[in-house]
Enzyme design. Structure first.
Site, PDB file in Angstrom:
ATOM      1  N   HIS A 265      -0.160 -17.650 -53.858  1.00  0.00           N
ATOM      2  CA  HIS A 265       1.192 -17.318 -54.339  1.00  0.00           C
ATOM      3  C   HIS A 265       2.167 -17.172 -53.160  1.00  0.00           C
ATOM      4  CE1 HIS A 265       4.113 -15.231 -57.097  1.00  0.00           C
ATOM      5  NE2 HIS A 265       4.478 -14.669 -55.954  1.00  0.00           N
ATOM      6  N   GLU A 266       1.812 -16.314 -52.217  1.00  0.00           N
ATOM      7  CA  GLU A 266       2.701 -16.115 -51.061  1.00  0.00           C
ATOM      8  C   GLU A 266       2.793 -17.410 -50.249  1.00  0.00           C
ATOM      9  OE1 GLU A 266       4.464 -13.507 -51.200  1.00  0.00           O
ATOM     10  OE2 GLU A 266       3.239 -12.444 -52.680  1.00  0.00           O
ATOM     11  N   HIS A 269       5.613 -19.395 -51.560  1.00  0.00           N
ATOM     12  CA  HIS A 269       6.888 -18.891 -51.023  1.00  0.00           C
ATOM     13  C   HIS A 269       7.074 -19.400 -49.587  1.00  0.00           C
ATOM     14  CE1 HIS A 269       8.151 -16.161 -54.187  1.00  0.00           C
ATOM     15  NE2 HIS A 269       7.043 -15.457 -54.149  1.00  0.00           N
ATOM     16  N   GLU A 295      10.357 -17.964 -56.951  1.00  0.00           N
ATOM     17  CA  GLU A 295       9.194 -17.606 -57.763  1.00  0.00           C
ATOM     18  C   GLU A 295       8.604 -18.850 -58.436  1.00  0.00           C
ATOM     19  OE1 GLU A 295       6.688 -14.493 -58.252  1.00  0.00           O
ATOM     20  OE2 GLU A 295       8.486 -14.609 -57.026  1.00  0.00           O
TER      21      GLU A 295
HETATM   22 ZN    ZN Z   1       6.477 -13.981 -55.577  1.00  0.00          ZN
END
Ligand code: ZN
Length: 501
Positions: A265-266, A269, A295
């Site tokens: 997830h990170e 980003h 997101e």
């Molecule tokens: Zn996030």
């Protein structure tokens, strides 16, 4: 004023702002990761002085005049310069819209509310905190009036976090989502093949999990020479510039899946920040455009890619190498189903992909009424519990696992939660568009992420803040935001995972 001089000043101003952002960012990151316990006092002093200096640099009449002059001459600017002026003017207007003493009072209120919230959550005692939620909502309503006099206050805050997003769009989005998710969830519970997750509850040595993090970062194309990983209580991503991005994770010895998906997830980003265009360097546009688009990128990697069967098959040999005993009698298919298990729960941050948005809807419904001034502090817990029952079918037993669970409201953020849900919906639409042009499944199965990264760079990442969310979605997918892609994706995915016909 001469135009060339003004452009020089514009460049210099942004460079200086970047310097403060860099210094502040490193200090915050250090405070969260490596700094010794008692360093917070000195760091606090340095940070408040830095924020005073950066405020003075920007919020003054000369900058106001410079921006006004450049706006008058916007036809003579390059499109990039014009956008820089537009973005800075927006920030400038905002900063000067709120009287200084009210701004300071709100900062103090947030600070106090956060301290009270921590204690309230820890002691499961809502009574001391409820009044703060109301006071914060009142302040936000007032500030919305300063930003956009006459506009509907909640809409103003939505626009703050996701430029261009309206309440109408969101009402429609959430209504359709609820109509699709609630029956789908019920079907997984009544007709779905049960999913075994007991094998996940073993010991997964943290040292091996660290090796897994490095492997996953390399696999999805993160350049280790420009992005490192640290360890914090709550995972996050921060960027000082496109050549210095930091992600963090949290390792749980009894749950390797949690950190694995935090890293992916990170990592999503991080990839966005690592791939903004070089031409944006040292400008105010050199970062992701909005919370919702950000997101969408993290969730695209976490859910659409990371929780796909192809991805689990791809990494399974590596997992067997790292955890040979723990996974001795587990198949890739079992793991695929386990990481996609849907189960209504009380805590948003632990929610699965299917039920996650229902948690957001509870907050959305409450925030709308809070900012409109329709609720009293006493009514809030009961309303929260009622909505959780209605949307998720769960019974909230105490406020610590109910209305006190999130930090956002005490931190002064309302209108922020919806961008988590919007991000998930964007990611489904983006993925569907990518699949029309690339054999995404085949690429994931073979571990060839380069074409996926190129596609996302071309369509989204390179633009940084140069474009608004709605423009990016249309540019990447050929049509405006359309929630149907997300509904279809969830139906397809969970019918597959649960073997629904
Ligand atoms: Zn996030």
């Amino acid at each position: 004023m001469e135009l060339s001089k003004a452009i020089e000043q514009l460049t210099h101003l942004q460079k200086q702002m970047q310097v403060y952002k860099h210094a502040q960012g490193v200090l915050y990151y250090d405070g969260d990761t490596a700094a010794p316990e008692k360093s917070y006092v000195g760091r606090g002093e340095t940070l408040s002085e830095l924020s005073r200096l950066s405020y003075q640099l920007f919020a003054n009449d000369q900058v106001g005049e410079l921006l006004a002059f450049l706006r008058e001459n916007s036809d003579k600017l390059t499109p990039l310069q014009a956008r820089e002026v537009d973005q800075l003017s927006r920030d400038y207007k905002q900063l000067s819209a709120i009287p200084m003493e009210e701004d300071a009072a709100f900062a103090a209120l947030q600070n106090e509310a956060t301290a009270i919230w921590k204690k309230a959550k820890h002691e499961n005692d809502y009574s001391a905190f409820g009044g703060y939620i109301i006071r914060i909502a009142e302040t936000l309503r007032k500030f919305a009036g300063y930003y956009q006099p006459g506009a509907e206050p909640y809409g103003v805050w939505l626009d703050q976090y996701e430029r261009g997003l309206t309440r109408e769009q969101l009402d429609n989005f959430f209504a359709r989502l609820r109509e699709a998710i609630v029956p789908l969830l019920r079907r997984t519970q009544t007709e779905g093949k049960p999913i075994d997750i007991t094998f996940l509850q073993q010991k997964w040595p943290v040292e091996k999990q660290r090796q897994l993090s490095d492997y996953l970062m390399s696999l999805i194309g993160i350049d280790h020479s420009r992005c490192t990983i640290g360890e914090t209580e709550h995972p996050f991503t921060t960027n000082f510039n496109k050549d210095d991005v930091r992600i963090t994770t949290h390792y749980f010895e009894k749950d390797f899946v949690s950190s694995m998906y935090s890293v992916i997830h990170e990592g999503g980003h991080a990839l966005y920040e690592l791939n903004t265009d070089d031409s944006l360097w040292n400008t105010c546009l050199a970062e992701g455009t909005s919370m919702g688009i950000h997101e969408s990128q993290s969730r695209l990697f976490e859910n659409n890619i990371g929780r796909s069967r192809e991805f689990i098959n791809l990494i399974f040999p590596k997992l067997l190498e790292l955890f040979p005993e723990q996974l001795a009698s587990v198949t890739a298919e079992q793991l695929y189903r386990a990481v996609n298990r849907a189960e209504p729960s009380l805590i948003r941050t632990e929610a699965d992909e299917l039920t996650y948005c229902l948690h957001i809807m509870v907050r959305y419904e409450m925030e709308k009424q809070l900012i409109a001034g329709k609720l009293s502090a006493d009514e809030l817990p009961a309303l929260w519990n009622q909505l959780m029952k209605e949307y998720l079918g769960v019974t909230v037993l105490d406020d610590a696992h109910g209305i006190l669970q999130d930090t956002h409201w005490s931190g002064g953020m309302m209108g922020y939660f919806p961008s988590y849900a919007i991000g998930s919906a964007y990611s489904a639409q983006i993925m569907a568009a990518m699949e029309k042009q690339l054999d995404v499944k085949g690429l994931i199965a073979s571990g060839n992420f380069a074409p996926i990264l190129s596609w996302l760079t071309e369509k989204i990442w390179r633009y940084g803040k140069e474009k608004d969310p709605a423009w990016l979605i249309e540019n990447a997918t050929g049509e405006p935001f359309n929630p149907q892609y997300y509904l279809d994706y969830l139906t397809r995915k969970f019918s597959d995972v649960y073997g629904l016909s």
